[in-house]
Design a protein around this motif. Sequence first.
Motif, PDB file in Angstrom:
ATOM      1  N   GLU A 245       0.812  -1.224   0.000  1.00 18.48           N
ATOM      2  CA  GLU A 245       0.000   0.000   0.000  1.00 18.48           C
ATOM      3  C   GLU A 245       0.839   1.264   0.000  1.00 18.48           C
ATOM      4  O   GLU A 245       0.557   2.223  -0.728  1.00 18.48           O
TER       5      GLU A 245
ATOM      6  N   ARG B 130       0.556   3.984  -3.033  1.00 16.94           N
ATOM      7  CA  ARG B 130       0.091   5.368  -2.898  1.00 16.94           C
ATOM      8  C   ARG B 130       1.153   6.354  -3.365  1.00 16.94           C
ATOM      9  O   ARG B 130       0.835   7.387  -3.953  1.00 16.94           O
TER      10      ARG B 130
ATOM     11  N   GLN C 256       1.339   9.667  -6.764  1.00 18.33           N
ATOM     12  CA  GLN C 256       1.491  11.069  -6.370  1.00 18.33           C
ATOM     13  C   GLN C 256       2.185  11.894  -7.473  1.00 18.33           C
ATOM     14  O   GLN C 256       2.956  11.371  -8.228  1.00 18.33           O
TER      15      GLN C 256
END
Length: 427
Positions: A419, A423, A427
Amino acid sequence: MKKFIFFINLILMSHFVGAQTRAISFDVNGLKVILKPTQKETFSVSMFFRGGVMNYNAERAGIENLALASAATCGTKNYSVVDYQELADEYGIEIAGSSTTDYGTISMDCISKYLDQGWKLFSDAIVNPAFDKTEFQNTKERLVTGISHSQSDPETRVEQMSMESMFKDSPYSINPMGNSKTVSAFTPETVSNYYHNELLNKNKMFLVVAGNITKEELEKKIRASFGTLKGKPYTPPVYDRKTLTGEHLVVEQRDIATNYMSCIMNAPTMNSADYYAFVLTINALSGSMNYELRTKQGLSYAPGATIRMQQIPYTSMYVSTTQPKKAFKAIISVYNNIKEGQYSQRYLDALKKDHRDGYYRHQESASSIVSDLGEAEVLGSYTIIDDMVANFNKVTLEDMKAAFAKYMKGAIWVYLGDEQVGRAAFQ
């Protein structure tokens, strides 16, 4: 002069033969039938049941798949499980049942010379399924095992996450396989009741056949076997085809060596005029992704793009990788190139050829013909299949660019793996 007449007759004969190979449709006692005459030594037939996951709620997820699988394997009123299986083995008859998001089927494949034997088992499985308790339990356990395996498979889980995210709070997000809890709870009585009261309705059923059989011969078999089928009121489900807008990220933590990511976007329905141009554009996108991410950068073994063709279809760009951030950037770069129309007429011609070749190879199998015609009927009309090559041939470069721009207006990024790394990649 004789040569000229012969040539004209040959053209007319060729046209006639070509016309005869098109699928035809007719009703027999209120049951819709689609027939594709062939000269093959194999025969294939499927009874389709409309509705799929729209037929039940989430608490009964998997009931239709279990009902159809059991009807096809758990004996009939006229054949015990042992006799049913022995006859199927003796004549090489394959009968199976299952359900997907949009429809369910009970199908039979056999050698043409054993059609009579195969038809008896097939028709009796549909009209008179016995749901033998012992065999039902065996069938249910096999399905539960399959569900458990699918949940541990990352690619299958990403597909499930895609459906759940795209169709959140809608019946369309239900997994037609169900889950271990729901399927384990079903009894033979519950499933039999569902089959006879919810599925066995000729107004929501239709039959698709591919084989060396005439319309008249087929009509005779259908009247004899399915003449007792009853029709009840049936209202086709209404599908909420909302256009996906904006961008969203869905992440699920899983400790696996390779991370899986997919980008879900809009797509046209199969009966849309945009379908053919859009399919070719997604093929171009898939080929470009494979070259850039696999061949050129070595970021993934099998990246690509596809369309999940269903009542509410969607497009998916997918990749499995140990370097999510680099893969994400590469996907965006390829996507932008396709959006700008950076492909040539020569490339388009090659895409069309691939489709023609694939279509004709697929049509070599009677079971593939039946599957294609049935799915097309559910998603719009069976005639889509016979007209497919001609419609792909009409697509222009301008059509492709316009179709891509029309549907690519939103995205859901689905990520399965580490995870924190995932993430950071977006970005």
